[in-house]
Design a protein around this motif. Structure first.
Motif, short mmCIF file in Angstrom:
data_model
loop_
_atom_site.label_atom_id
_atom_site.label_comp_id
_atom_site.label_asym_id
_atom_site.label_seq_id
_atom_site.Cartn_x
_atom_site.Cartn_y
_atom_site.Cartn_z
N LYS B 139 0.85 -1.20 0.00
CA LYS B 139 0.00 0.00 0.00
C LYS B 139 0.88 1.26 0.00
O LYS B 139 0.60 2.24 -0.69
CB LYS B 139 -0.91 0.01 1.23
CG LYS B 139 -2.08 -0.94 1.13
CD LYS B 139 -2.92 -0.87 2.39
CE LYS B 139 -4.03 -1.89 2.34
NZ LYS B 139 -4.71 -2.07 3.61
N GLN B 140 1.95 1.16 0.81
CA GLN B 140 2.86 2.29 0.90
C GLN B 140 3.51 2.57 -0.46
O GLN B 140 3.63 3.71 -0.89
CB GLN B 140 3.93 1.97 1.96
CG GLN B 140 4.62 3.15 2.55
CD GLN B 140 3.74 3.94 3.51
OE1 GLN B 140 2.59 3.63 3.72
NE2 GLN B 140 4.29 5.01 4.03
N ARG B 141 3.89 1.50 -1.14
CA ARG B 141 4.51 1.65 -2.47
C ARG B 141 3.53 2.26 -3.45
O ARG B 141 3.90 3.12 -4.26
CB ARG B 141 4.92 0.29 -3.03
CG ARG B 141 6.14 -0.31 -2.39
CD ARG B 141 6.11 -1.80 -2.67
NE ARG B 141 7.08 -2.51 -1.87
CZ ARG B 141 8.27 -2.87 -2.32
NH1 ARG B 141 8.60 -2.59 -3.55
NH2 ARG B 141 9.10 -3.51 -1.55
N LEU B 142 2.28 1.80 -3.37
CA LEU B 142 1.27 2.35 -4.29
C LEU B 142 1.04 3.84 -3.98
O LEU B 142 0.86 4.64 -4.90
CB LEU B 142 -0.03 1.55 -4.16
CG LEU B 142 -1.17 1.95 -5.11
CD1 LEU B 142 -0.73 1.95 -6.57
CD2 LEU B 142 -2.37 1.00 -4.95
N GLY B 143 1.08 4.15 -2.69
CA GLY B 143 0.93 5.55 -2.28
C GLY B 143 2.05 6.40 -2.88
O GLY B 143 1.82 7.53 -3.33
N GLU B 159 6.46 10.01 6.67
CA GLU B 159 6.75 8.66 7.19
C GLU B 159 6.64 7.60 6.10
O GLU B 159 5.89 6.63 6.24
CB GLU B 159 5.80 8.31 8.35
CG GLU B 159 5.77 9.30 9.48
CD GLU B 159 6.90 9.11 10.49
OE1 GLU B 159 7.72 8.20 10.31
OE2 GLU B 159 6.98 9.91 11.44
N PRO B 160 7.37 7.75 5.00
CA PRO B 160 7.19 6.81 3.89
C PRO B 160 7.73 5.41 4.18
O PRO B 160 7.39 4.46 3.48
CB PRO B 160 7.98 7.45 2.75
CG PRO B 160 9.03 8.25 3.42
CD PRO B 160 8.43 8.73 4.71
N ILE B 161 8.57 5.30 5.20
CA ILE B 161 9.20 4.00 5.48
C ILE B 161 8.26 3.08 6.25
O ILE B 161 8.46 1.87 6.28
CB ILE B 161 10.54 4.25 6.25
CG1 ILE B 161 11.49 5.03 5.35
CG2 ILE B 161 11.20 2.96 6.69
CD1 ILE B 161 12.54 5.78 6.09
N LEU B 188 10.53 16.70 0.56
CA LEU B 188 10.36 16.96 2.00
C LEU B 188 9.94 15.64 2.61
O LEU B 188 8.91 15.08 2.23
CB LEU B 188 9.29 18.03 2.23
CG LEU B 188 8.88 18.29 3.68
CD1 LEU B 188 10.06 18.81 4.50
CD2 LEU B 188 7.75 19.31 3.77
N ILE B 189 10.75 15.14 3.51
CA ILE B 189 10.49 13.81 4.05
C ILE B 189 10.50 13.85 5.58
O ILE B 189 11.36 14.49 6.18
CB ILE B 189 11.51 12.79 3.48
CG1 ILE B 189 11.24 11.38 4.02
CG2 ILE B 189 12.93 13.20 3.73
CD1 ILE B 189 12.05 10.30 3.31
N SER B 190 9.54 13.20 6.17
CA SER B 190 9.55 13.11 7.63
C SER B 190 9.66 11.64 8.00
O SER B 190 9.17 10.77 7.27
CB SER B 190 8.26 13.68 8.22
OG SER B 190 7.19 12.78 8.05
#
Lengths: 300, 308
Positions: B139-143, B159-161, B188-190
């Motif tokens: 799901k995260q990858r699709l996001g 929080e992509p990880i 921009l990554i958190s």
């Protein structure tokens, strides 16, 4: 931008199962009613004696009676026309497409089914959070609102056309022969009916956006479609009549569902104009509220 | 305002109701082409900042400007790709359909484009499987694939990880670096996994309780996190000649009262003696060491007490 967003919303609708299931249910309802009204007599339906007279066995006599009834309808005033139902003995004896179509489009079923579609179509955005993807793509919430309004408008138009088509097929299968009383009047009726049904759908869309819930939108749609609101309005009517001393005031005359349910294929131009004004006012209010929401409310 | 920036926020504030101050006068300076790491605990205000700068939430006060993007703010929003909070997916649709809906909104109807995006995130073989049946990582990858539709100039990854397995984390890191280096996308990554963020980010902001505690470059942060001798004194300028005379070259005067020395860490006593010989009073001299995590805990005042 609006065109692109509409294309995207149409594709989304095309990938939803309810987009297909709901019209199938509607067609099934139309077919079933065609069968019941055109093939079963009052005894089979268990309706007993009609308030409009006894069931006429002979086909020729029945057609004669229908003509008399229609003449009566056309020449009397609107209120009388409304009570002069086309369903005699629980059976349609006027098999003309115009009149049968009128019965189906003014029934609560169409509103109920459209409420379900709109509730799911809009509610899904809030329950999945996918609205944020679309917002970023469009950059403008009002464009998104416009795209969804167009999609719902096209869907409700398709719905009306499908009812017309299934009415024709239903009459062809279960009736005697397919005939039209006044095709031009039918088109006019259908256009006004669509505008009213679309306005109702927009109301459900607004409710869905306000409460951010598909269940709530559908529930409110059912309440509106099945006239629960009319009961409340009747109470308000009584209050208004008492307070202001107005004798013939009816709030339901100014509501979308009230107009849809009392709209007839032979309704006067005055009635149509009044209905369009009500739709215009309701649509303007819906748009103003939605734009205000778009301007102020954060996405979840 | 400098042209090198893509996004600048000025006193960005978000208040929920009367009592909850989610973001408090935040000033961010995100350079074009940077990978900007937003470090903060849960509830620190990272997501709210991302929502505001992507148009999903309205600031209570303050403003933000996409100085590096042309057109109106609304035009700028359409140049953003975002994965904020959980991936927003239609659970009863396939990965392809989820992507196609967004692609159509960008005027992209090309099947190959969609397949390319699926390939990029390793979901090209999901076929008719519904997104609702995907694992958290999928799901995260699709996001992420959805965020990349329309070739954004600015990518927001919240929080992509989360939910990715170790291999997925490495792949995502490589993908982010590739997007940044090859396509020049500003990111921009958190993340709360600071170690992972440290491998990616070129700039950082540390946020706590809605306020930016510190904004720094990778080099500055590395400097702060290196093992060092920290000297606190009233007159640091007077100490500099002593350092030079004793062969110290890798040092940094932080301010009027602090100097960091990054070499000869075992010579603290001798150095202290030399400074004392010159008649300079030293408030404290000690060897400090911290990684990004320790540093974060230190500046946010959440480091566990040594007494415990």
């Amino acid at each position: 931008m609006l065109f692109r967003m509409t294309k995207s919303e149409l594709y989304r609708a095309s990938r939803m199962k309810c987009t297909y299931i709901i019209p199938i249910i509607m067609v099934a309802i139309v077919m079933l009613l065609c069968f019941m009204y055109m093939r079963l007599d009052s005894e089979q339906l268990g309706l007993g004696e009609s308030v409009f007279g006894t069931y006429i066995e002979d086909e020729e006599e029945r057609e004669e009676a229908m003509k008399d009834d229609l003449t009566n309808i056309v020449t009397t005033d609107e209120e009388e026309a409304r009570s002069g139902s086309l369903i005699g003995e629980g059976i349609i004896y006027d098999w003309k497409v115009d009149n049968v179509f009128n019965i189906f489009t003014s029934a609560a079923d169409i509103l109920l089914l459209l409420s379900i579609f709109v509730g799911i179509f809009i509610g899904m955005l809030h329950s999945t959070g996918t609205d944020k993807n679309m917002l970023i793509a469009s950059g403008n919430r009002n464009v998104l609102f416009g795209a969804r309004a167009i999609t719902i408008g096209l869907y409700s138009l398709m719905f009306e056309l499908l009812i017309l088509l299934s009415t024709i097929v239903g009459i062809a299968i279960f009736g005697k022969s397919v005939s039209f009383d006044d095709p031009v009047r039918l088109i006019k009726y259908m256009a006004v009916s669509w505008i009213m049904v679309f306005t109702f759908s927009m109301l459900i869309m607004l409710i869905g956006n306000l409460v951010r819930s598909q269940a709530a939108a559908i529930t409110i749609g059912i309440i509106l479609a099945y006239g629960v609101l009319n009961m409340i309005l009747m109470l308000v009517d009584i209050l208004i009549r008492k307070i202001f001393g107005v004798d013939d005031f009816a709030l339901s005359e100014y509501t979308i569902t009230g107009r849809i349910q009392s709209f007839r294929v032979f309704s006067s131009t005055g009635y149509i104009t009044k209905s369009l004004i009500v739709c215009g006012v309701v649509l303007a209010i819906i748009t103003a509220i939605q734009v205000n929401i778009n301007r102020k409310r954060d996405l979840c | 305002m400098s042209e090198e920036y893509l996004l600048v926020t000025e006193n960005l504030t978000k208040r929920y109701g009367k009592n909850v101050l989610a973001v408090d006068n935040v000033n961010l300076h995100i350079k074009k082409g940077a990978i900007y790491g937003l470090i903060g605990r849960n509830g620190a205000g990272k997501t709210t900042i991302m929502k505001m700068i992507s148009g999903m939430a309205f600031p209570t006060s303050g403003e933000f400007k996409y100085v590096g993007l042309t057109g109106t703010k609304e035009d700028a929003f359409s140049r953003i790709g975002a994965l904020i909070e959980s991936p927003a997916l239609y659970p009863k649709m396939t990965a392809y359909d989820n992507l196609k809906i967004k692609c159509l909104a960008y005027g992209i109807g090309d099947k190959e484009y969609i397949m390319d995006k699926l390939k990029l995130v390793g979901l090209e073989n999901t076929g008719k499987k519904k997104a609702g049946k995907f694992s958290l990582g999928m799901k995260q990858r699709l996001g992420i694939a959805l965020a990349l539709v329309g070739e954004p100039d600015f990518l927001l990854l919240d929080e992509p990880i989360n939910g990715l397995d170790p291999q997925g984390i490495v792949e995502l890191r490589e993908m982010i670096q590739k997007l940044n280096e090859e396509k020049g996308i500003t990111i921009l990554i958190s993340s709360h996994i600071l170690e992972e963020l440290a491998k990616l980010a070129t700039d950082y902001a540390i946020i706590d309780k809605g306020r930016i505690i510190e904004e720094s470059t990778k080099e500055e942060l590395q400097m702060k996190c290196r093992d060092k001798i920290a000297i606190k004194a009233k007159d640091t300028a007077a100490i500099v000649p002593i350092l030079d005379a004793n062969g110290y070259s890798d040092y940094q005067v932080i301010d009027n009262s602090t100097i960091y020395i990054f070499e000869k860490l075992d010579n603290v006593a001798a150095l202290n003696m030399e400074i004392a010989k010159a008649g300079i009073l030293v408030d404290s001299i000690s060897v400090e060491s911290s990684d990004l995590e320790e540093y974060f805990l230190k500046v946010t005042g959440t480091a566990p007490s040594k007494d415990l």
